[in-house]
Design an enzyme around this catalytic site. Sequence first.
Site, mmCIF file in Angstrom:
data_model
loop_
_atom_site.group_PDB
_atom_site.id
_atom_site.type_symbol
_atom_site.label_atom_id
_atom_site.label_comp_id
_atom_site.label_asym_id
_atom_site.label_seq_id
_atom_site.Cartn_x
_atom_site.Cartn_y
_atom_site.Cartn_z
ATOM 1 N N SER A 63 39.273 -8.091 45.843
ATOM 2 C CA SER A 63 39.408 -9.507 45.532
ATOM 3 C C SER A 63 40.612 -9.687 44.626
ATOM 4 C CB SER A 63 38.147 -10.031 44.834
ATOM 5 O OG SER A 63 38.048 -9.489 43.524
ATOM 6 N N ILE A 89 37.416 -6.145 41.138
ATOM 7 C CA ILE A 89 37.625 -7.421 40.457
ATOM 8 C C ILE A 89 38.787 -7.261 39.490
ATOM 9 C CG2 ILE A 89 35.948 -6.913 38.624
ATOM 10 C CD1 ILE A 89 35.267 -9.942 38.633
ATOM 11 N N ILE A 145 37.842 -1.945 38.474
ATOM 12 C CA ILE A 145 38.539 -2.962 37.700
ATOM 13 C C ILE A 145 40.009 -2.905 38.087
ATOM 14 C CG2 ILE A 145 39.159 -3.801 35.410
ATOM 15 C CD1 ILE A 145 36.169 -3.985 35.994
ATOM 16 N N LYS A 146 40.538 -4.045 38.543
ATOM 17 C CA LYS A 146 41.944 -4.082 38.949
ATOM 18 C C LYS A 146 42.827 -4.386 37.738
ATOM 19 C CE LYS A 146 43.130 -5.840 43.023
ATOM 20 N NZ LYS A 146 43.260 -6.807 44.142
ATOM 21 N N ILE A 147 43.792 -3.510 37.507
ATOM 22 C CA ILE A 147 44.744 -3.667 36.414
ATOM 23 C C ILE A 147 46.148 -3.631 37.006
ATOM 24 C CG2 ILE A 147 45.667 -2.646 34.289
ATOM 25 C CD1 ILE A 147 42.907 -1.496 33.730
#
Length: 367
Positions: free
Chosen positions: A44, A108, A139-141
């Site tokens: 996402s 996310i 976790i998207k960074i």
Amino acid sequence: MSEILKSLSEHGVSVWLDDISRERLRTGNLESLIREKHVVGVTSNPTIFASALSKGDAYDTQLHDLSVRGVEVEEAVRAITTYDIRWAADVLRPVYDATGGVDGRVSIEVDPRLAKDTDKTVAEARALWWMVDRPNLFIKIPATVEGLSAITQAISEGISVNVTLIFSLERYRAVMDAWLTGLERARANGLDLAGIESVASFFVSRVDSEIDKRLEKVGTPEAKALKGKAAIANARLAFAAFEDVINSPRWQALAAAGARPQRPLWASTGTKDPSYPDTLYVDELVTADTVNTMPEKTLDAVADHGRITGDTVRPSYEDAWNTMAALKEAGIDYDDVVRVLEEEGVEKFEASWNELLATVSAELRKA
């Protein structure tokens, strides 16, 4: 079931869907895609959530409750997005269990406005990790310079990370270094490395979009002949860089301690130029130990007429280097291209996030 997508999976490419919405979840559509189209993960981003919130009534009840409780808009956005992510993670949990934690993942993204702030990115990553509370979460960074330290810190704490917005080979190598450093610190902290997964999202189609514009301006027949070739060459060379790291003593030491590879993930794989085959960035990036996250339109196109002929990455390194050399000869400034793409990528996600905030704010006032 799609035999073409089955073949893609058998060649070692994990098929992920680059989309999520409450409507997709409540209708069972995601379960259908897992069952019928070999989907084994979901990504996402702020644009996807902004789009989901703008359609239908799936969020109305939650928005009403948040409004009645007087929840501030930014916390409301976290509540809404993490609700969808938890639901999707639960739907994909059987895939996660069946693959030993390799797939069955849901991503996310941290608030993109924090992309240039390491400390706030880490704090947001911890908060999202706690709020979703699912082992199959990513976790998207963003892979900004400031994001590199955040990636290391998150991984060192046992948070699984999807590194996003990677365009350049140099930055990708820095991402892999940040990941390895995070694993080394996690090992020093006594964490189980087998439980820390990561992927690196290398963006594809946007590279062609930017370079094709520049080639058109150059205008020579030689320049125009290079259109549509840069993105695939760039991605193939990224995989060569991945192989260099996987063959290094540094990685081998971590692998011996139970660590898992950080797989390259091909992102932005829907074609932007209608003159290109709509399965281009899938057919030409087939190799084991990768992920391809596709918009549903691309997923359907691959299922219908994708051409999966074998490994189209490893045998093509020399061609990729030749393409990059020809681009340089044509006057394309690669460093400037990837700088522009990173800046635009952050700006686009910031704009989508602001759109999401505005949409939720308006809905909270109506509810």
